[in-house]
Design an enzyme around this catalytic site. Structure first.
Site, PDB file in Angstrom:
ATOM      1  N   ALA A 117      -6.496  -2.303  -1.370  1.00 26.52           N
ATOM      2  CA  ALA A 117      -7.144  -3.096  -2.579  1.00 26.52           C
ATOM      3  C   ALA A 117      -6.727  -4.506  -2.146  1.00 26.52           C
ATOM      4  CB  ALA A 117      -6.536  -2.457  -3.927  1.00 26.52           C
ATOM      5  N   MET A 147      -0.796  -6.215   0.218  1.00 23.74           N
ATOM      6  CA  MET A 147       0.649  -5.832   0.386  1.00 23.74           C
ATOM      7  C   MET A 147       0.467  -4.503   1.336  1.00 23.74           C
ATOM      8  SD  MET A 147       1.893  -6.030  -3.441  1.00 23.74           S
ATOM      9  CE  MET A 147       1.254  -7.403  -4.523  1.00 23.74           C
ATOM     10  N   SER A 148      -0.408  -4.516   2.306  1.00 21.49           N
ATOM     11  CA  SER A 148      -0.519  -3.367   3.103  1.00 21.49           C
ATOM     12  C   SER A 148      -1.136  -3.520   4.185  1.00 21.49           C
ATOM     13  CB  SER A 148      -0.953  -1.986   2.377  1.00 21.49           C
ATOM     14  OG  SER A 148      -2.503  -2.316   1.960  1.00 21.49           O
ATOM     15  N   ASN A 183      -9.670  -8.236  -7.511  1.00 25.01           N
ATOM     16  CA  ASN A 183      -9.680  -9.289  -8.433  1.00 25.01           C
ATOM     17  C   ASN A 183      -9.710 -10.485  -7.761  1.00 25.01           C
ATOM     18  OD1 ASN A 183      -6.830  -8.098  -7.311  1.00 25.01           O
ATOM     19  ND2 ASN A 183      -6.360 -10.386  -7.714  1.00 25.01           N
ATOM     20  N   SER A 207      -4.681   1.745  -2.777  1.00 27.59           N
ATOM     21  CA  SER A 207      -4.541   1.908  -3.990  1.00 27.59           C
ATOM     22  C   SER A 207      -5.757   2.132  -4.853  1.00 27.59           C
ATOM     23  CB  SER A 207      -4.095   0.639  -4.698  1.00 27.59           C
ATOM     24  OG  SER A 207      -2.680   0.051  -4.431  1.00 27.59           O
ATOM     25  N   HIS A 218      -1.124   6.102  -5.742  1.00 35.01           N
ATOM     26  CA  HIS A 218      -1.034   6.853  -4.322  1.00 35.01           C
ATOM     27  C   HIS A 218      -0.555   8.230  -4.230  1.00 35.01           C
ATOM     28  CE1 HIS A 218      -1.367   3.044  -1.836  1.00 35.01           C
ATOM     29  NE2 HIS A 218      -1.182   2.465  -3.160  1.00 35.01           N
ATOM     30  N   HIS A 250       4.792   1.280   1.254  1.00 39.12           N
ATOM     31  CA  HIS A 250       4.737  -0.088   1.248  1.00 39.12           C
ATOM     32  C   HIS A 250       6.076  -0.820   1.449  1.00 39.12           C
ATOM     33  CE1 HIS A 250       1.461   1.387  -1.347  1.00 39.12           C
ATOM     34  NE2 HIS A 250       0.882   0.155  -0.829  1.00 39.12           N
ATOM     35  N   TYR A 262       7.526  -3.052   0.006  1.00 38.50           N
ATOM     36  CA  TYR A 262       8.457  -3.477  -1.119  1.00 38.50           C
ATOM     37  C   TYR A 262       8.842  -2.397  -1.857  1.00 38.50           C
ATOM     38  CZ  TYR A 262       4.039  -1.880  -3.655  1.00 38.50           C
ATOM     39  OH  TYR A 262       2.794  -1.130  -3.834  1.00 38.50           O
TER      40      TYR A 262
HETATM   41  N1  HPA Z   1      -2.517  -9.936  -4.159  1.00 36.82           N
HETATM   42  C1  HPA Z   1      -1.788  -8.897  -3.488  1.00 36.82           C
HETATM   43  N2  HPA Z   1      -2.148  -7.733  -3.323  1.00 36.82           N
HETATM   44  C2  HPA Z   1      -3.242  -7.237  -4.235  1.00 36.82           C
HETATM   45  C3  HPA Z   1      -3.758  -8.062  -4.843  1.00 36.82           C
HETATM   46  C4  HPA Z   1      -3.585  -9.704  -5.159  1.00 36.82           C
HETATM   47  O1  HPA Z   1      -4.073 -10.364  -5.813  1.00 36.82           O
HETATM   48  N3  HPA Z   1      -4.698  -7.537  -5.482  1.00 36.82           N
HETATM   49  C5  HPA Z   1      -4.649  -6.126  -5.092  1.00 36.82           C
HETATM   50  N4  HPA Z   1      -3.675  -6.105  -4.168  1.00 36.82           N
END
Ligand code: HPA
Length: 280
Positions: free
Chosen positions: A116, A217-218, A241, A33, A64, A86, A88
Site C-alpha cells: 500500500a 514503508m516496505s 491515499n 497491508s 498483516h 517492517h 518501524y
Molecule cells: N505514506 C507512507 N506509507 C503509506 C502511505 C503514505 O501516505 N499510504 C500507505 N502507506
C-alpha cells in the site's frame, strides 16, 4: 536478535519450511497491508505460521496475517508471504529480509511484491494500481541498506547492480494484463521511508522534487535482497491515499483508510496477478 543474519540461520528457516510442504515454489508473492485476502485464491494450500519458522520476523501490524501459504495459482507453484515485518516495528534491517533469502534457498527465482502506498504524483487517485519501475531507497542511501554487513557470497556480489531491478519484461506483462482486463495502471518511482509516522508536507514536497511518484514503508529492502540474488522482480503498489503537501483542510490520513482502500483494489489486483502468473 542479531544485527545481521547468518547463512546457517537462513538454512534453518528454509529447512523448517521444507519439512512442512512437498511443494517446490518457483514464484514468491509478498502481500502488503490490506491485501492479505489474495492468499485465499491459492489452491490446495499448505499453511505455515511465521511462529513455526526459526528466525522469521513476526509482523505485529493490523492487516498483516503472519502466514506462509504455499500452493497452486494459475498452474504455478507459489509461495505467498501473507504479511511482512517492517523496519518501524523494531526489527534490524537484515531480519526483515530473511524471508527473501529463504525463498531463494527454496528455489524461488521470481518475486512479486505488493504494498500500500501514498500517491505523490498529482495524477494518481486513491484506488489506482502502480507498477513500480524504480525506487528511492531513502534508508539505504542514508546508511541502512539491507546488504550492510558481511556479504554472503552464496547469494550475490558485494556490490550488486540496481539498474532495471524491476524486470522490464515483467513490467510490460503487467501493463498488457491491465489492458486485457480493461483497467488503467500507473507506472512510477516508489520512495521507501521508515515510518511509522506519515510524511510531513515538507517531506512530501522533498520526495516529489526528487522524483517519487508514490511513498511507502516496505518492499524496497526485499527488492534489494532479491536483486542481489539475481531474482526477477515485479513490484505493484496499491495507491490508498493522496500523499500531497497541500491536502484539503480536515483530511487526516489513518491506517484504517489505507486498509479500506486496499480492499477496494483487491479485485483488480487479483486479476492482475492471475494474468501475470498465467503468462510468466
Ligand atoms: N505514506 C507512507 N506509507 C503509506 C502511505 C503514505 O501516505 N499510504 C500507505 N502507506
Amino acid at each position: 536478535m542479531n544485527e545481521f543474519i547468518t547463512h546457517t540461520q537462513v538454512e534453518e528457516a528454509a529447512a523448517a519450511v521444507r519439512s512442512r510442504t512437498n511443494y517446490q515454489p518457483t514464484i514468491g508473492l509478498v502481500l502488503g497491508s490490506g491485501l492479505s485476502s489474495l492468499a485465499d485464491a491459492i489452491e490446495d494450500p499448505d499453511i505455515i505460521t511465521y511462529a513455526e519458522i526459526p528466525h522469521w520476523p513476526a509482523s505485529t501490524v493490523p492487516g498483516h496475517s503472519g502466514r506462509l501459504v504455499i500452493g497452486k495459482l494459475e498452474g504455478k507453484t507459489v509461495l505467498v508471504q501473507q504479511g511482512r515485518a517492517h523496519f518501524y516495528e523494531g526489527h534490524p534491517m537484515a531480519n526483515i529480509v530473511l524471508p527473501i533469502r529463504v525463498m531463494h534457498m527454496l528455489g524461488v527465482r521470481t518475486l512479486i511484491v505488493t504494498n500500500a502506498a501514498g500517491g505523490i504524483n498529482a495524477a494518481f487517485t486513491p484506488g489506482d494500481l502502480m507498477i513500480i519501475k524504480d525506487h528511492l531507497n531513502m534508508l539505504g542511501i542514508a546508511g541502512n541498506n539491507p546488504l550492510r554487513g558481511p556479504n554472503d557470497d552464496a547469494f550475490g556480489p558485494r556490490f550488486p547492480d540496481m539498474i532495471d531491478a524491476y524486470t522490464p519484461a515483467l513490467r510490460k506483462l503487467a501493463k498488457e494484463t491491465a489492458v486485457a482486463n480493461n483497467f488503467n495502471i500507473q507506472e512510477g518511482v516508489y520512495a521507501y521511508v521508515a515510518g511509522p509516522s506519515f510524511e510531513t508536507p515538507a517531506e512530501l514536497r522533498f520526495l516529489r522534487t526528487v522524483g517519487a511518484d508514490a511513498v511507502g514503508m516496505s518492499t524496497v529492502p526485499s527488492v534489494v535482497i532479491a536483486r542481489h540474488a539475481g531474482m526477477r522482480i515485479l513490484g505493484i503498489s496499491s495507491i490508498t491515499n493522496k500523499a500531497v503537501p497541500d491536502p484539503k483542510p480536515g483530511t487526516e490520513l489513518t491506517h484504517t483508510e489505507v486498509l479500506e482502500i486496499g480492499k477496494l483494489i483487491i479485485p483488480r489486483l487479483t486479476a492482475l496477478l492471475r494474468g501475470v502468473l498465467k503468462k510468466i
